[in-house]
Scaffold this motif. Sequence first.
Motif, PDB file in Angstrom:
ATOM      1  N   GLU A 156      -3.868  -3.738  -5.862  1.00 40.15           N
ATOM      2  CA  GLU A 156      -3.153  -4.370  -4.744  1.00 40.15           C
ATOM      3  C   GLU A 156      -3.882  -5.633  -4.341  1.00 40.15           C
ATOM      4  OE1 GLU A 156      -2.290  -2.020  -1.212  1.00 40.15           O
ATOM      5  OE2 GLU A 156      -2.026  -3.824   0.000  1.00 40.15           O
TER       6      GLU A 156
ATOM      7  N   SER B 125       0.833  -1.209   0.000  1.00 39.42           N
ATOM      8  CA  SER B 125       0.000   0.000   0.000  1.00 39.42           C
ATOM      9  C   SER B 125       0.867   1.259   0.000  1.00 39.42           C
ATOM     10  CB  SER B 125      -0.921   0.025   1.217  1.00 39.42           C
ATOM     11  OG  SER B 125      -1.723  -1.129   1.249  1.00 39.42           O
TER      12      SER B 125
ATOM     13  N   ASP C 271      -5.997  -0.827   3.571  1.00 40.48           N
ATOM     14  CA  ASP C 271      -4.915  -0.367   2.696  1.00 40.48           C
ATOM     15  C   ASP C 271      -4.898   1.149   2.561  1.00 40.48           C
ATOM     16  OD1 ASP C 271      -3.958  -2.931   2.060  1.00 40.48           O
ATOM     17  OD2 ASP C 271      -5.619  -3.211   0.662  1.00 40.48           O
TER      18      ASP C 271
HETATM   19 MG   LIG Z   1      -1.877  -3.086   2.017  1.00 40.17          MG
END
Ligand SMILES: [Mg+2]
Lengths: 317, 135
Positions: free
Chosen positions: A142, A57, A93
């Motif tokens: 992600e 992140s 995140d």
């Molecule tokens: Mg993350």
Amino acid sequence: MKLVNKILRGDVGAASRLMKDIEDEAPDATDELKKLYPHTGKAYVVGVTGAPGVGKSTLIDTLIKVFCQGAMKVGVIAIDPSSPFTGGAILGDRIRMKYFSKDQSVFIRSIATRGWTGGLSKHTLSMIHVMDAMGKDIVLVETVGSGQVEIDITKIADTSIVALCPGGGDEIQTMKGGILEAADILVVNKADREGADDLKLKLEIMINRRIYSPDQWKPGVFLTQASNGAGVAELMEEIFRHKDFLITSGGLRANREKRARIGLHEAIRSYVENYISEKIANNTYLDNLISDIAERKTDPYSAVSEITDKLIGTTIK
Amino acid sequence: MKGQKRIKVLMAMPALESHTRGLFTVASMFRDAGMEVVLLGNELPERIVDTALQEAVDVVGISTYCGSPVVFGRDLLKYAEDKGIKKNTAFIIGGIFPPKDEPTLKEMGFCGVFPPGPGATREKIIACVEGAVKK
Ligand SMILES: [Mg+2]
Ligand SMILES: Nc1nc2c(ncn2[C@@H]2O[C@H](COP(=O)(O)OP(=O)(O)OP(=O)(O)O)[C@@H](O)[C@H]2O)c(=O)[nH]1
């Protein structure tokens, strides 16, 4: 104005609502996606995967910044796991993604896996389509942080980044899991920590042991310090070097086909699953079949033929 | 397409707050109740609203311990109004603030106000959120 037109003009609220409907599998979502689809195919998709806590992140946050400085519009899809027990999820995140653009050119969306395995969520591809249609130049995805490498992302990303960090303990474990096959770029994050150079070296040795043909992409290893941005500009350059490679090698077209294939497979799977749960699972038919299977009056293989027969009028052998 | 709907909550706190425990406790509570919780941490009202818009959340939860919730809340709800999400989003606030702020916060549009005490139990907070989302 129609929802689709709003999305094409980059309307955040409209795109966001459609994404919600996609996730909730609302009946109208498919129709809207049908209308959006012709307007997609322009965004460049970058996947970031790696073990929990390696800094995915944070890395994405600094990438957002460098992309924005290059006047690019960025979309982010950040996936976290749902609890298998309650179905709830903590989507954390975003807490690391502090970069903020006043002009709304950065659109971040957090989604839960909702039981989908492989590090993505069931609707990741559709979410990418929406961001693509909004005019995002880059969509960063992600994946869920997991011990093993989440290969699914490589099936939908143009460039796949696998992030590692020194002192994770399970770095060697990760290496076993086929990261070299999965990664277009390897990142050793937390370069400020001891052992980073060592890990980089180990990875380079592993890469050099493999044989790459001249027309094959050879992954490079990059040191980054996501927390202060060091090395991230070089990482961005490498992403674009990979993109250029894909353009000249025809890989970009192949990626599109790859995504189209997955999109179709997922649509079929989703259709079949929904058909079964609506048309079959709602009556006692399935329950009877299940008890017959349990009592050995029939077997699961014959039962599935019977179901597919009902579904498409042909028995699949 | 047909699937399960889930309540999505954004949890944030005003800038400069340092007490994160309340935020995480309530976030876990929502998760255990089957909800999806986006964590944001310290943010300005404007950014909380922009995030709520991008995430299409049903609920925005604010945890506050040391600021002035009335000023913060007013800004937050004003941005929410401007961005067109006030009507369809439930706003709740909890933490430590003077009892006299409670009616003011309710009046400005927080459907759940939870100062410390018997009113802020797990059951009550969840019931409030579920009730607000149904509407
Ligand atoms: Mg993350
Ligand atoms: N020392 C150091 N710490 C870093 C660096 N990059 C990230 N971190 C820290 O590592 C921790 C985890 O970072 P995240 O970005 O949340 O990691 P993640 O891979 O997204 O984690 P999950 O999504 O939970 O799998 C945070 O405390 C970061 O501040 C770095 O370059 N150096």
